[in-house]
Motif scaffolding. Sequence first.
Motif, mmCIF file in Angstrom:
data_model
loop_
_atom_site.group_PDB
_atom_site.id
_atom_site.type_symbol
_atom_site.label_atom_id
_atom_site.label_comp_id
_atom_site.label_asym_id
_atom_site.label_seq_id
_atom_site.Cartn_x
_atom_site.Cartn_y
_atom_site.Cartn_z
ATOM 1 N N ASN A 100 25.500 35.457 32.755
ATOM 2 C CA ASN A 100 24.761 36.719 32.796
ATOM 3 C C ASN A 100 23.418 36.583 33.504
ATOM 4 O O ASN A 100 22.496 37.360 33.261
ATOM 5 C CB ASN A 100 24.544 37.252 31.365
ATOM 6 N N LEU A 101 23.292 35.574 34.404
ATOM 7 C CA LEU A 101 22.038 35.344 35.108
ATOM 8 C C LEU A 101 22.014 35.976 36.499
ATOM 9 O O LEU A 101 21.037 35.830 37.223
ATOM 10 C CB LEU A 101 21.785 33.833 35.231
ATOM 11 N N GLY A 102 23.086 36.660 36.867
ATOM 12 C CA GLY A 102 23.151 37.246 38.195
ATOM 13 C C GLY A 102 23.511 36.259 39.278
ATOM 14 O O GLY A 102 23.292 36.517 40.471
ATOM 15 N N LEU A 103 24.078 35.118 38.917
ATOM 16 C CA LEU A 103 24.421 34.063 39.876
ATOM 17 C C LEU A 103 25.926 33.914 40.062
ATOM 18 O O LEU A 103 26.374 33.006 40.742
ATOM 19 C CB LEU A 103 23.842 32.724 39.395
ATOM 20 N N GLN A 104 26.703 34.804 39.473
ATOM 21 C CA GLN A 104 28.157 34.657 39.461
ATOM 22 C C GLN A 104 28.783 35.096 40.788
ATOM 23 O O GLN A 104 28.187 35.813 41.568
ATOM 24 C CB GLN A 104 28.764 35.485 38.327
ATOM 25 N N SER A 105 30.004 34.629 41.012
ATOM 26 C CA SER A 105 30.810 35.081 42.142
ATOM 27 C C SER A 105 31.896 36.019 41.629
ATOM 28 O O SER A 105 32.069 36.184 40.416
ATOM 29 C CB SER A 105 31.440 33.880 42.862
ATOM 30 N N ASN A 106 32.626 36.642 42.559
ATOM 31 C CA ASN A 106 33.719 37.541 42.149
ATOM 32 C C ASN A 106 34.871 37.523 43.153
ATOM 33 O O ASN A 106 35.675 38.445 43.194
ATOM 34 C CB ASN A 106 33.208 38.975 41.983
ATOM 35 N N PHE A 107 34.958 36.444 43.943
ATOM 36 C CA PHE A 107 35.937 36.401 45.030
ATOM 37 C C PHE A 107 37.367 36.606 44.545
ATOM 38 O O PHE A 107 38.164 37.285 45.198
ATOM 39 C CB PHE A 107 35.833 35.069 45.776
ATOM 40 N N ALA A 108 37.712 36.013 43.411
ATOM 41 C CA ALA A 108 39.087 36.095 42.932
ATOM 42 C C ALA A 108 39.512 37.547 42.742
ATOM 43 O O ALA A 108 40.626 37.936 43.116
ATOM 44 C CB ALA A 108 39.239 35.323 41.622
ATOM 45 N N TYR A 109 38.637 38.361 42.170
ATOM 46 C CA TYR A 109 38.971 39.761 41.922
ATOM 47 C C TYR A 109 39.023 40.565 43.220
ATOM 48 O O TYR A 109 39.906 41.401 43.412
ATOM 49 C CB TYR A 109 37.937 40.382 40.976
ATOM 50 N N VAL A 110 38.085 40.299 44.110
ATOM 51 C CA VAL A 110 38.026 41.029 45.380
ATOM 52 C C VAL A 110 39.279 40.772 46.210
ATOM 53 O O VAL A 110 39.805 41.673 46.868
ATOM 54 C CB VAL A 110 36.767 40.628 46.167
ATOM 55 N N PHE A 111 39.786 39.544 46.169
ATOM 56 C CA PHE A 111 40.915 39.158 47.010
ATOM 57 C C PHE A 111 42.275 39.430 46.367
ATOM 58 O O PHE A 111 43.308 39.225 46.999
ATOM 59 C CB PHE A 111 40.822 37.676 47.365
ATOM 60 N N MET A 112 42.298 39.858 45.096
ATOM 61 C CA MET A 112 43.564 40.230 44.464
ATOM 62 C C MET A 112 43.919 41.681 44.807
ATOM 63 O O MET A 112 43.062 42.452 45.242
ATOM 64 C CB MET A 112 43.478 40.040 42.945
ATOM 65 N N PRO A 113 45.173 42.077 44.597
ATOM 66 C CA PRO A 113 45.553 43.467 44.865
ATOM 67 C C PRO A 113 44.738 44.446 44.019
ATOM 68 O O PRO A 113 44.279 44.113 42.929
ATOM 69 C CB PRO A 113 47.036 43.507 44.482
ATOM 70 N N ASN A 114 44.584 45.645 44.534
ATOM 71 C CA ASN A 114 43.807 46.679 43.841
ATOM 72 C C ASN A 114 44.710 47.401 42.827
ATOM 73 O O ASN A 114 45.098 48.550 43.010
ATOM 74 C CB ASN A 114 43.204 47.674 44.829
ATOM 75 N N LEU A 115 45.013 46.699 41.737
ATOM 76 C CA LEU A 115 45.920 47.197 40.712
ATOM 77 C C LEU A 115 45.155 47.900 39.595
ATOM 78 O O LEU A 115 44.031 47.513 39.254
ATOM 79 C CB LEU A 115 46.728 46.046 40.115
ATOM 80 N N ALA A 116 45.793 48.882 39.003
ATOM 81 C CA ALA A 116 45.208 49.548 37.838
ATOM 82 C C ALA A 116 45.201 48.624 36.629
ATOM 83 O O ALA A 116 44.374 48.764 35.729
ATOM 84 C CB ALA A 116 45.978 50.830 37.517
ATOM 85 N N ASN A 117 46.112 47.663 36.621
ATOM 86 C CA ASN A 117 46.194 46.723 35.510
ATOM 87 C C ASN A 117 46.535 45.340 36.069
ATOM 88 O O ASN A 117 47.628 45.124 36.584
ATOM 89 C CB ASN A 117 47.263 47.168 34.511
ATOM 90 N N LEU A 118 45.599 44.412 35.965
ATOM 91 C CA LEU A 118 45.785 43.074 36.537
ATOM 92 C C LEU A 118 46.565 42.123 35.634
ATOM 93 O O LEU A 118 46.752 40.956 35.979
ATOM 94 C CB LEU A 118 44.420 42.432 36.827
ATOM 95 N N THR A 119 47.039 42.604 34.488
ATOM 96 C CA THR A 119 47.693 41.723 33.518
ATOM 97 C C THR A 119 48.784 40.840 34.128
ATOM 98 O O THR A 119 48.855 39.646 33.796
ATOM 99 C CB THR A 119 48.270 42.535 32.349
ATOM 100 N N PRO A 120 49.634 41.343 35.025
ATOM 101 C CA PRO A 120 50.692 40.474 35.570
ATOM 102 C C PRO A 120 50.164 39.231 36.285
ATOM 103 O O PRO A 120 50.865 38.232 36.387
ATOM 104 C CB PRO A 120 51.433 41.391 36.553
ATOM 105 N N ILE A 121 48.922 39.292 36.760
ATOM 106 C CA ILE A 121 48.366 38.163 37.511
ATOM 107 C C ILE A 121 47.446 37.310 36.651
ATOM 108 O O ILE A 121 47.542 36.082 36.647
ATOM 109 C CB ILE A 121 47.616 38.666 38.761
ATOM 110 N N VAL A 122 46.556 37.948 35.902
ATOM 111 C CA VAL A 122 45.516 37.187 35.200
ATOM 112 C C VAL A 122 45.720 37.128 33.693
ATOM 113 O O VAL A 122 45.032 36.379 33.000
ATOM 114 C CB VAL A 122 44.116 37.749 35.506
ATOM 115 N N GLY A 123 46.637 37.930 33.166
ATOM 116 C CA GLY A 123 46.949 37.829 31.750
ATOM 117 C C GLY A 123 46.136 38.712 30.830
ATOM 118 O O GLY A 123 46.266 38.617 29.607
ATOM 119 N N PHE A 124 45.288 39.592 31.401
ATOM 120 C CA PHE A 124 44.580 40.540 30.548
ATOM 121 C C PHE A 124 44.409 41.857 31.302
ATOM 122 O O PHE A 124 44.532 41.915 32.524
ATOM 123 C CB PHE A 124 43.214 40.005 30.089
#
Length: 499
Positions: free
Chosen positions: A276-300
């Motif tokens: 929560n320091l503002g130093l995080q990345s988010n590449f994994a989410y950006v590069f995954m399909p734009n799904l309404a529900n990511l559960t099939p890929i990430v499990g939640f």
Amino acid sequence: MKLKIITLGLLLSLGACKEDFLEVSPENFISSNNYFQTEADFTQAVNATYAPLRIVYGSAYIMGEMRSDNTHYIFNNSNRGNLVREEIADFMDNPTAAPVQEKWMGNYRIISYANQVLSRIDAATFADNVKSNLRGQVLFLRALAYFDLVQYFGDVPLLLEPTFGTADEILNVHSTRTRTPQAEIYAQIIKDATEAAALLPAKDQQERGRATSGAAKTLLGNVYVVQKQWPQAETVLKEVVNSGKYSLLPDYAAFFDPANKNNAESVFEVQYLQGNLGLQSNFAYVFMPNLANLTPIVGFVFNNQNTGGWNIPTDNLIAAYEPGDTRKAASIAEGYTAADGSFVAQPYVKKYLHLPLPQPNGSNPNTNENWPVYRYSEVLLLLAEALNEQGKGVEALPYLNQVRDRAFGAGVSPVTVTGQEALRTAIMQERRVELAFENKRWLDLVRTDKALEVMTAYGAALKASGKYPNLLPGSYNITASRLLFPVPFTEVQVNPNLR
């Protein structure tokens, strides 16, 4: 131009210095005029000079990969807020595009911070070896920033001194700046990187995450390759190889695992930190399909419709991998299993996806992935290229085949051609699959004079495929003027000299 904003006063983080120095969030800020006194002050100033790398590389894939034949995007009719990313990919450039602005401003912020440190550090009174290390780091960062700018924008303003005075005085200075010829920019990059290489310690003597002599020499070698100064590139890249400080990891995929940050293959990488320091990345989410529900890929459950769908591997790139190349499965997932058990053939970048992912806090994806700027495998490929361009094909082969041996198994699929043109093609093919999704492809196409040919054919194939009905008639109208990006509109508004 907007550059005036970042020279009004250097704003520096005062977080405590610790082992993972870039995992420090800003706690408060003070003016540069009251700041530069002690070794701790300068250390924090140097730390602040690294921080804009997270801005520069956070969206660099848009101009470095989506601009090329490596990746495209999933058209999202319900979210048109990121239209500029599509325009960059489709050669419909918009000078107001945020990714272009971020690259420009982020790099000039690095340059401004570096100039502040360099203008004061010689007069400081602390250990010379510490001063040399800190000086070397900001010289490396300034060289890296200018190298990024000159490759994407061509002639850019060369700023080497900090600007002081009132806001009006600073505005007056920067509103008259002109674009410096590329030759002068490259000369300064070489000067800075050469000095940095001499000042910086080796990797095993440097705090992890910071610039090293090997990183500076790799940057210098890369610059020489782009400038086609092949003997100079050979010399400096051999110094990196012969230093004994770097080696390929046995498993290609292991390099990108956050558990292996700054490993033996890492020459330089941008540091990110989950939390929560503002130093995080988010590449994994950006590069995954734009799904309404990511559960099939990430499990939640997570709605990725407004985050994902970018940097999607193209059929063209997928077909470029040879049978038996383990890098393909490590880099690309060719689809996912839907909630109903069916397989959806939608490829996405797997390279930066490491499960289990932390569940985002609300709508903010938060991951721990670093971004690779230089890996040792690229050092080997740059050296092979420099040797081949001098007619030393036989000498180049072992460096190329070291990279292939890891991908296929030692001796399984070596390159044996030694003719210069055939080997040149093999090296560039190897760069494409080895460095896929690391922001190298577009720059490689431009520097080898292949961009117009390759991207014109690629654009025609996209339109003919019928898979992208959203492409506008004017898309992929690729001319020489499109090889460089326009200076951001906000800069030109303030300073018409930058047109």
